[in-house]
Design an enzyme around this catalytic site. Structure first.
Site, mmCIF file in Angstrom:
data_model
loop_
_atom_site.group_PDB
_atom_site.id
_atom_site.type_symbol
_atom_site.label_atom_id
_atom_site.label_comp_id
_atom_site.label_asym_id
_atom_site.label_seq_id
_atom_site.Cartn_x
_atom_site.Cartn_y
_atom_site.Cartn_z
ATOM 1 N N SER A 1 32.208 34.777 44.656
ATOM 2 C CA SER A 1 33.132 35.424 43.477
ATOM 3 C C SER A 1 34.051 34.690 43.113
ATOM 4 O O SER A 1 34.380 33.572 42.943
ATOM 5 C CB SER A 1 32.817 36.900 43.551
ATOM 6 N N ASP B 1 25.884 38.034 42.109
ATOM 7 C CA ASP B 1 27.059 38.035 42.693
ATOM 8 C C ASP B 1 27.130 37.856 44.135
ATOM 9 O O ASP B 1 26.531 38.524 44.935
ATOM 10 C CB ASP B 1 27.805 39.319 42.506
#
Length: 285
Positions: free
Chosen positions: A38, A158
């Site tokens: 991320s 993610d």
């Protein structure tokens, strides 16, 4: 015995990681391998390319731009973060990324994303990075607020869902010692009940049951990781750089002054751990 550098995500809390990495660069501290998800993956790019304070400039000058992050992006493109801008005009013109230095670096970068079909973490190396850096986009694509990113026919989101702090991959690769950068302070624990209701998740991601299970387990997984990290830290297998004060901002904070205060905390906290980091790296030689 190699030493890995492990970077947590956290949206705009990534400005803390930016401060950590700049302090490491200023002191010429490098690692053979970096594992990131991320926001940590976004910051890792400039670390691997050796671009001191590039991330700082991005957080200070460009996150306030609606093209970077905004509800408008969400309405127009389906993603809160404007990846076309971030990996387009910003990446190539406004704050150019040194791709040549990145491609030729000796540092091994592994970026984690969550595979929606398996619910597990998938890692991409530098050789997997296309011109749009899709693995980094996938790693940074938040559920519910981003479009699914498809790479070689597989859907990803993610990386912080399946591997919030990706130390496990580092250890599996043989790095029994690790420097871990967290974006939450020592007292933080994720509280149960804050994740999205299962009914909502099942509606939106009904085609990905394994991913639904991973989403539902996220709180327990993250808290388990924190316990493991504490134990490894106590045993001397990890040096952990974490915020010395709680970072109480949203994932989408856009106040430049607030972000720079967090950036400076990252640099201060790194200076406090610098000797321990350097000692661990020296032992590896």
């Amino acid at each position: 015995m190699a030493v890995g550098l492990v970077l947590e995500g956290g949206g705009m809390r990534g400005v803390y990681t930016a401060g950590v990495l700049d302090e490491l660069m200023m002191n010429k501290v490098s690692f053979p391998s970096v594992y990131a998800v991320s926001a940590g993956a976004c910051c890792a790019l400039s670390y691997v390319s050796g671009q001191y304070e590039r991330n700082k400039e991005i957080f200070y000058k460009y996150v306030t731009d609606d093209r970077y992050v905004s509800v408008r992006n969400l309405r127009q493109t389906g993603s809160l973060f404007g990846f076309d801008f971030i990996f387009g005009e910003l990446f190539h013109e406004l704050n150019p990324f040194d791709e040549e230095a990145f491609r030729s670096s000796n540092v091994r970068l592994m970026v984690g994303a969550t595979d929606l079909l398996t619910g597990g973490a998938a890692f991409f190396g530098r050789e997997d990075m296309d011109e749009h850096f899709l693995p980094v986009q996938a790693s940074s694509s938040l559920p519910f607020l981003s479009n699914i990113i498809t790479i070689d026919g597989r859907p990803y989101l993610d990386g912080g869902i399946a591997a919030p702090v990706p130390y496990e991959r580092s250890i599996c690769d043989g790095n029994l010692k690790n420097v871990v950068v967290l974006t939450r302070d020592y007292s933080f624990r994720k509280r149960p009940g804050l994740d999205y209701p299962r009914a909502f998740i099942k509606t939106l991601y009904r085609d990905y049951p394994a991913f639904i299970d991973t989403l539902q387990a996220r709180t327990d997984v993250y808290n388990h990781e924190l316990v493991f990290i504490r134990r490894q830290e106590a045993m001397g297998n990890m040096v952990v750089i974490r915020p010395s004060s709680p970072i109480n901002i949203s994932r989408y904070e856009k106040n430049s002054k607030t972000l720079m205060e967090i950036y400076r905390m990252g640099r201060r906290d790194t200076r406090a751990k610098l000797a321990a980091v350097q000692n661990m790296l020296e032992q590896d030689k």
